[in-house]
Design a protein around this motif. Structure first.
Motif, PDB file in Angstrom:
ATOM      1  N   HIS A   1       4.699   9.215   3.869  1.00  9.80           N
ATOM      2  CA  HIS A   1       5.336   8.049   3.242  1.00  9.80           C
ATOM      3  C   HIS A   1       5.026   6.764   3.997  1.00  9.80           C
ATOM      4  O   HIS A   1       5.359   5.679   3.524  1.00  9.80           O
ATOM      5  CB  HIS A   1       6.852   8.256   3.162  1.00  9.80           C
ATOM      6  CG  HIS A   1       7.539   8.319   4.489  1.00  9.80           C
ATOM      7  ND1 HIS A   1       7.432   9.409   5.324  1.00  9.80           N
ATOM      8  CD2 HIS A   1       8.325   7.420   5.140  1.00  9.80           C
ATOM      9  CE1 HIS A   1       8.127   9.188   6.425  1.00  9.80           C
ATOM     10  NE2 HIS A   1       8.683   7.991   6.337  1.00  9.80           N
ATOM     11  N   ARG A   2       4.381   6.903   5.163  1.00 10.23           N
ATOM     12  CA  ARG A   2       3.970   5.724   5.942  1.00 10.23           C
ATOM     13  C   ARG A   2       2.465   5.816   6.236  1.00 10.23           C
ATOM     14  O   ARG A   2       2.063   5.930   7.394  1.00 10.23           O
ATOM     15  CB  ARG A   2       4.754   5.650   7.258  1.00 10.23           C
ATOM     16  CG  ARG A   2       6.271   5.705   7.075  1.00 10.23           C
ATOM     17  CD  ARG A   2       7.002   5.346   8.360  1.00 10.23           C
ATOM     18  NE  ARG A   2       6.421   5.985   9.530  1.00 10.23           N
ATOM     19  CZ  ARG A   2       6.679   5.632  10.784  1.00 10.23           C
ATOM     20  NH1 ARG A   2       7.493   4.611  11.018  1.00 10.23           N
ATOM     21  NH2 ARG A   2       6.136   6.271  11.800  1.00 10.23           N
TER      22      ARG A   2
ATOM     23  N   PRO B   1      -0.942   1.901  -3.362  1.00 10.16           N
ATOM     24  CA  PRO B   1       0.052   0.957  -2.848  1.00 10.16           C
ATOM     25  C   PRO B   1       0.016   0.917  -1.323  1.00 10.16           C
ATOM     26  O   PRO B   1      -0.334   1.908  -0.678  1.00 10.16           O
ATOM     27  CB  PRO B   1       1.376   1.513  -3.362  1.00 10.16           C
ATOM     28  CG  PRO B   1       1.115   2.979  -3.558  1.00 10.16           C
ATOM     29  CD  PRO B   1      -0.313   3.079  -3.987  1.00 10.16           C
ATOM     30  N   ARG B   2       0.369  -0.206  -0.761  1.00 12.16           N
ATOM     31  CA  ARG B   2       0.300  -0.380   0.691  1.00 12.16           C
ATOM     32  C   ARG B   2       1.668  -0.337   1.365  1.00 12.16           C
ATOM     33  O   ARG B   2       1.744  -0.043   2.558  1.00 12.16           O
ATOM     34  CB  ARG B   2      -0.383  -1.720   1.005  1.00 12.16           C
ATOM     35  CG  ARG B   2      -1.810  -1.814   0.450  1.00 12.16           C
ATOM     36  CD  ARG B   2      -2.783  -1.003   1.267  1.00 12.16           C
ATOM     37  NE  ARG B   2      -4.070  -0.811   0.606  1.00 12.16           N
ATOM     38  CZ  ARG B   2      -5.182  -0.466   1.253  1.00 12.16           C
ATOM     39  NH1 ARG B   2      -5.153  -0.255   2.555  1.00 12.16           N
ATOM     40  NH2 ARG B   2      -6.311  -0.290   0.595  1.00 12.16           N
ATOM     41  N   GLU B   3       2.734  -0.622   0.631  1.00 14.76           N
ATOM     42  CA  GLU B   3       4.051  -0.629   1.256  1.00 14.76           C
ATOM     43  C   GLU B   3       4.509   0.809   1.517  1.00 14.76           C
ATOM     44  O   GLU B   3       4.154   1.736   0.787  1.00 14.76           O
ATOM     45  CB  GLU B   3       5.079  -1.358   0.387  1.00 14.76           C
ATOM     46  CG  GLU B   3       5.407  -0.691  -0.949  1.00 14.76           C
ATOM     47  CD  GLU B   3       4.426  -1.052  -2.056  1.00 14.76           C
ATOM     48  OE1 GLU B   3       4.716  -0.725  -3.223  1.00 14.76           O
ATOM     49  OE2 GLU B   3       3.360  -1.654  -1.765  1.00 14.76           O
TER      50      GLU B   3
ATOM     51  N   ARG C   1      -0.155   8.240  -5.649  1.00 14.39           N
ATOM     52  CA  ARG C   1      -0.658   6.916  -5.256  1.00 14.39           C
ATOM     53  C   ARG C   1      -1.377   6.224  -6.407  1.00 14.39           C
ATOM     54  O   ARG C   1      -1.309   5.000  -6.539  1.00 14.39           O
ATOM     55  CB  ARG C   1      -1.535   7.047  -4.019  1.00 14.39           C
ATOM     56  CG  ARG C   1      -0.718   7.442  -2.789  1.00 14.39           C
ATOM     57  CD  ARG C   1      -1.456   7.315  -1.490  1.00 14.39           C
ATOM     58  NE  ARG C   1      -0.499   7.387  -0.396  1.00 14.39           N
ATOM     59  CZ  ARG C   1      -0.346   8.419   0.436  1.00 14.39           C
ATOM     60  NH1 ARG C   1      -1.131   9.486   0.312  1.00 14.39           N
ATOM     61  NH2 ARG C   1       0.561   8.398   1.383  1.00 14.39           N
ATOM     62  N   GLU C   2      -2.067   6.991  -7.238  1.00  9.84           N
ATOM     63  CA  GLU C   2      -2.665   6.359  -8.419  1.00  9.84           C
ATOM     64  C   GLU C   2      -1.573   5.892  -9.371  1.00  9.84           C
ATOM     65  O   GLU C   2      -1.699   4.854 -10.019  1.00  9.84           O
ATOM     66  CB  GLU C   2      -3.622   7.329  -9.126  1.00  9.84           C
ATOM     67  CG  GLU C   2      -4.373   6.669 -10.265  1.00  9.84           C
ATOM     68  CD  GLU C   2      -5.458   7.556 -10.869  1.00  9.84           C
ATOM     69  OE1 GLU C   2      -6.007   7.171 -11.928  1.00  9.84           O
ATOM     70  OE2 GLU C   2      -5.761   8.620 -10.289  1.00  9.84           O
ATOM     71  N   PHE C   3      -0.466   6.645  -9.416  1.00 11.26           N
ATOM     72  CA  PHE C   3       0.681   6.227 -10.221  1.00 11.26           C
ATOM     73  C   PHE C   3       1.293   4.954  -9.640  1.00 11.26           C
ATOM     74  O   PHE C   3       1.776   4.089 -10.376  1.00 11.26           O
ATOM     75  CB  PHE C   3       1.715   7.350 -10.267  1.00 11.26           C
ATOM     76  CG  PHE C   3       2.957   7.028 -11.026  1.00 11.26           C
ATOM     77  CD1 PHE C   3       2.914   6.704 -12.378  1.00 11.26           C
ATOM     78  CD2 PHE C   3       4.192   7.032 -10.385  1.00 11.26           C
ATOM     79  CE1 PHE C   3       4.082   6.400 -13.081  1.00 11.26           C
ATOM     80  CE2 PHE C   3       5.361   6.734 -11.076  1.00 11.26           C
ATOM     81  CZ  PHE C   3       5.299   6.419 -12.421  1.00 11.26           C
ATOM     82  N   GLY C   4       1.272   4.833  -8.290  1.00  8.99           N
ATOM     83  CA  GLY C   4       1.696   3.580  -7.693  1.00  8.99           C
ATOM     84  C   GLY C   4       2.790   3.649  -6.655  1.00  8.99           C
ATOM     85  O   GLY C   4       3.465   2.639  -6.404  1.00  8.99           O
ATOM     86  N   THR C   5       2.986   4.812  -6.003  1.00  6.45           N
ATOM     87  CA  THR C   5       4.058   4.908  -5.019  1.00  6.45           C
ATOM     88  C   THR C   5       3.627   5.703  -3.795  1.00  6.45           C
ATOM     89  O   THR C   5       2.784   6.602  -3.889  1.00  6.45           O
ATOM     90  CB  THR C   5       5.318   5.557  -5.628  1.00  6.45           C
ATOM     91  OG1 THR C   5       6.374   5.547  -4.653  1.00  6.45           O
ATOM     92  CG2 THR C   5       5.058   6.993  -6.056  1.00  6.45           C
TER      93      THR C   5
ATOM     94  N   PHE D   1      -6.426   5.136   6.267  1.00  2.00           N
ATOM     95  CA  PHE D   1      -6.396   6.259   5.320  1.00  2.00           C
ATOM     96  C   PHE D   1      -6.472   5.734   3.888  1.00  2.00           C
ATOM     97  O   PHE D   1      -7.232   6.255   3.057  1.00  2.00           O
ATOM     98  CB  PHE D   1      -5.122   7.085   5.520  1.00  2.00           C
ATOM     99  CG  PHE D   1      -4.895   8.115   4.448  1.00  2.00           C
ATOM    100  CD1 PHE D   1      -5.488   9.365   4.530  1.00  2.00           C
ATOM    101  CD2 PHE D   1      -4.122   7.822   3.334  1.00  2.00           C
ATOM    102  CE1 PHE D   1      -5.301  10.309   3.521  1.00  2.00           C
ATOM    103  CE2 PHE D   1      -3.920   8.757   2.327  1.00  2.00           C
ATOM    104  CZ  PHE D   1      -4.523  10.000   2.433  1.00  2.00           C
ATOM    105  N   LEU D   2      -5.691   4.722   3.579  1.00  2.00           N
ATOM    106  CA  LEU D   2      -5.663   4.179   2.218  1.00  2.00           C
ATOM    107  C   LEU D   2      -6.996   3.543   1.849  1.00  2.00           C
ATOM    108  O   LEU D   2      -7.438   3.643   0.699  1.00  2.00           O
ATOM    109  CB  LEU D   2      -4.530   3.165   2.087  1.00  2.00           C
ATOM    110  CG  LEU D   2      -3.109   3.725   2.243  1.00  2.00           C
ATOM    111  CD1 LEU D   2      -2.090   2.603   2.189  1.00  2.00           C
ATOM    112  CD2 LEU D   2      -2.808   4.779   1.177  1.00  2.00           C
ATOM    113  N   ASP D   3      -7.649   2.919   2.812  1.00  2.00           N
ATOM    114  CA  ASP D   3      -8.961   2.320   2.543  1.00  2.00           C
ATOM    115  C   ASP D   3      -9.972   3.397   2.145  1.00  2.00           C
ATOM    116  O   ASP D   3     -10.740   3.225   1.176  1.00  2.00           O
ATOM    117  CB  ASP D   3      -9.464   1.580   3.777  1.00  2.00           C
ATOM    118  CG  ASP D   3      -8.675   0.301   4.060  1.00  2.00           C
ATOM    119  OD1 ASP D   3      -7.972  -0.172   3.145  1.00  2.00           O
ATOM    120  OD2 ASP D   3      -8.758  -0.204   5.198  1.00  2.00           O
TER     121      ASP D   3
END
Length: 790
Positions: free
Chosen positions: A443-444, A462-464, A198-202, A449-451
């Motif tokens: 993957h979803r 990333p949010r998508e 996720r830090e990488f961006g995916t 969680f992301l917050d």
């Protein structure tokens, strides 16, 4: 070194036919046989098997040591096999036959070092069976593929990490990489892995759960607001009725046998629902009950066996619900109206649906008589506390989500939620697969969680949504995913449509496999490829600040520590957290994440997890409690994070699961002497089969209707959703007790029959328990085989 025997798996660009005998096991020359197995599950059969395994692996010292350390609190290690919870009452032998197999397989004295790779090219090793690949032993040092020589060669850890970082940074965008996880990965490594991605961006974080219990998680989330079961081991010990659906417990969760035997002894009703009557649905001798072992005293593990047709579980459940609703017309206690009115939403719509469903249709779709359905309904309505457990026989169907929601529907009718001895209880098949999802392999991911992750770790995730397993395979095949990283497992053989998956893997620019042993996914690789060997669960993990421990979560949400007991197989091995941190730093050289500090002391990882993950507060203290801790389950407290803030009834239509004319529904499965894609032998003791894996089990009447005699060779043709046809030729057809229209055979050999389009629209899970096949005689004489007396 002797060259291992070549097997059926040849490079994907060959047209070589599959041999009639063999498969992915040892494939020795012994005559295959089938005999009815009449002995109890576990017991002396398991004891004999364990002795054989210990002798074969020369583990008469480390093996017994491991047996007395496995699944023990305060310094023991967690079994790397299934995710059944550990005993809470101090049991000293909280083990099973298959757990011991798994551990001794990891502790083998054999080594797959640089000499092996210098002697054998990748093209040659690609012709070996999966058994032969794993039987070379433990990997000892990082290896890189050299396309000029077609050999793997040694590489330093620093250079390997730099290669990963260089390839990832060269991508046009982060979604051109995918990060796969097998269920063995511990919680701390899992958290670092998803943090790196996720830090990488995916959010391309596929995992083995995408192929197993994705349907369960989605269904439970929709119905209860949580993706997990609510029951724990204490509930199993106090339920009045247990429904066990689509589970081959004696092989896939053998420690469940203890719970089933204890349930029978206290008078509980135990209903097994499965097309096959497996060994766990008969009787057992629990090996740690020494008196029963000495007296050969078995205990029943079932009070009712219902052999539904493949995919017919939902019709059975709908029938149970219909019977309970009909009973409520004359018995006000048949339903828990207070619970329904206070805690649920959608009941009247569900009631109307049940009333409108004819009994004739329920019989047709379930493959059971109304009388048998009413037997199950009577067990349910007479029990004060009911627990329903299920596994892949339920989830790996097109309508898997709807079926799990129907399980919840039935439980809600009588208030079997939020109280002792009741609730839904999915059986997770791999040691920490539930912990992987809890700690971020998703993957979803939910926005909440992301917050929390963003705030705790100072990143902008990333949010998508990302790619799951099916999506990753398709994207690799299309050239959209160029780097594949696999943390454990054997992705090529676990996934469906083996040739298509192999082609997809070969199209990658880089494939990275973090593993303990050689397997198919190392010899089916990208243009560049790395093998990064890691510590096993049984091995000591020493870092700068001393001996480290990792945590795992079982299938009932208990989290506890695991500490290795023996010296690593090689001084060049790194732990999974260390490998992840090394790749992450090489990928993100300017990252503010303290990757190196995390590896010095895993307590630091847990400190961050306690802030980033809901339910992990005060992680370091709580995980060191004698039995660890249980992650809070809001639905167990009747708190539902659903739109209505109530438990949701589902009103899904009943699917048509009756196969067409001349079609059988094939279910892929594991043998007893197998763990996931790892095959220990060609035997399947509980099903009475020896020296044979290339087989299909069929109903005897279905065989006669097709002119197939027991033991003869047949061709199997599977028709995919997209109309394409895949075949396996010259497999043995064996008669087995199952409903008409059903068939079964072993994975991973039969994964080739599951096409790229054959996944559920509800869950995106491959349809590994719902393969539509036609079976015809091969017309080729069959080699000798010993068959049971008629």
């Amino acid at each position: 070194m002797a060259t291992p025997q070549a097997g059926r798996n040849l490079p994907a660009d060959t047209d070589a036919p599959l041999p009639p005998e063999g498969g992915e096991g040892p494939a020795d020359e012994a005559t295959p046989s089938q005999r009815h197995y009449h002995h109890p599950a576990a017991g002396w059969g398991a004891a004999k098997s364990v002795t054989h395994v210990l002798a074969k692996e020369h583990a008469f010292v480390d093996g017994p040591r491991a047996i007395f350390r496995m699944n023990h609190e305060n310094g023991g290690f967690d079994c790397p096999g299934c995710a059944w919870p550990d005993d809470t009452k101090g049991l000293k032998l909280d083990i099973c036959e298959n757990g011991i197999k798994h551990v001794t397989w990891e502790m083998t004295p054999k080594r797959a070092g640089r000499e092996l790779f210098a002697q054998h090219s990748v093209s040659e090793m690609a012709t070996w069976t999966d058994f032969a690949l794993e039987d070379t032993g433990r990997l000892t040092e990082p290896m890189v593929y050299n396309p000029e020589t077609d050999h793997y060669e040694p590489i330093t850890w620093k250079a390997a990490f730099e290669l990963v970082g260089r390839e990832l940074r060269a991508l046009d965008e982060p979604n051109e990489a995918s990060f796969y996880t097998s269920g063995r990965l511990g919680n701390e490594a899992t958290f670092l892995y998803q943090l790196w991605a996720r830090e990488f961006g995916t959010n391309n974080l596929p995992d083995c759960s995408n192929m197993c219990h994705e349907a369960s998680g989605r269904a439970l989330t929709a119905a209860l607001g949580t993706g997990k079961g609510t029951a724990d081991l204490a509930d199993w010990e106090s339920a009045d009725a247990l429904f066990i659906m689509g589970v081959n417990a004696a092989s896939n969760a053998p420690r469940m046998l203890t719970a089933l035997a204890e349930a029978y002894d206290r008078g509980a009703q135990i209903v097994h629902v499965n097309p096959l009557v497996e060994a766990a649905a008969t009787r057992t001798i629990v090996p740690h009950d020494f008196l029963d072992m000495a007296l050969f005293k078995s205990t029943r593990t079932s009070t009712l066996n219902l052999q539904v047709r493949a995919g017919g579980d939902m019709a059975l459940l709908r029938g149970i619900a219909k019977a309970v609703l009909e009973e409520s017309a004359t018995d006000p206690n048949a339903l828990d109206r207070v619970f329904i009115d206070r805690h649920t939403h959608g009941f009247e719509e569900y009631r109307a649906l049940c009333e409108a469903t004819p009994w004739e249709e329920l019989e047709r779709q379930s493959g059971l008589s109304r009388r048998d359905i009413l037997k199950a309904a009577q067990v349910y309505s007479r029990a004060d506390r009911t627990l329903i457990s299920w596994c892949l026989g339920v989830s790996q169907h097109e309508h898997g989500v709807d079926t799990v929601r129907e399980i919840v529907n039935v439980l809600l009718l009588r208030g079997n939620l939020g109280r002792e001895g009741a609730g839904p209880s999915p059986v997770r098949g791999h040691s920490n697969v539930q912990g992987n999802r809890t700690c971020g392999i998703d993957h979803r991911p939910e926005p909440e969680f992301l917050d929390m992750l963003a705030e705790a770790c100072g990143i902008d995730p990333p949010r998508e949504h990302g790619l799951d397993t099916v999506g990753t395979i398709a994207a690799m095949h299309e050239g959209k995913v160029k780097v594949f990283v696999g943390m454990g497992g054997n992705f090529v053989m676990a996934a469906p449509d083996t040739p298509y998956t192999s082609e997809a893997m070969r199209k990658c620019e880089l494939t990275v496999q973090v593993s303990t042993k050689l397997n198919r996914s190392h010899v089916v690789h990208g243009r560049k490829a790395l093998i990064l060997p890691c510590l096993g669960r049984t091995e000591k993990d020493h870092q700068r600040r001393g001996l480290q421990s990792t945590s795992v979560e079982d299938s009932m949400s208990m989290v506890h520590l695991s500490v290795g007991m023996k010296r690593p197989a090689s001084p060049h091995l790194l732990s999974e957290p260390a490998i992840i941190a090394g790749m992450a730093r090489a990928t993100l050289p300017d990252s503010a994440t303290p990757w190196e500090e995390y590896i010095e002391d895993y307590d630091r990882i847990r400190d961050t997890m306690s802030v980033a993950l809901d339910g992990f507060e005060d992680f370091n203290r709580r995980v060191r409690l004698p039995l660890g801790f249980r992650i809070k389950q809001p639905a167990r407290e009747l708190i539902f994070f659903t739109p209505s803030q109530r438990a949701e009834f589902s009103a899904a239509p009943l699917p048509d699961v009756v196969p067409g004319e001349d079609v059988l529904i094939l279910q892929t499965m594991r043998s007893h002497d197998q763990w996931n894609t790892t095959v220990y032998s060609d035997d399947d003791r509980y099903r009475g089969i020896k020296n044979l894996r290339t087989l299909i089990l069929m109903n005897a009447a279905d065989m006669r209707a097709r002119g197939i005699s027991p033991g003869s060779l047949v061709d199997i043709a599977a028709t995919s959703k997209d109309g394409s046809i895949r075949t396996l030729n010259e497999y043995r057809a064996l008669a087995y007790d199952m409903p008409r229209g059903c068939a079964a055979g072993y994975m991973p050999e039969m994964n080739v029959l599951i096409g790229k389009a054959d996944y559920s629209a509800q869950s995106d899970q491959p349809l590994m328990k719902n393969v539509r096949v036609k079976v015809t005689p091969s017309g080729v004489p069959a080699p000798p085989m010993v068959l049971p007396a008629s």
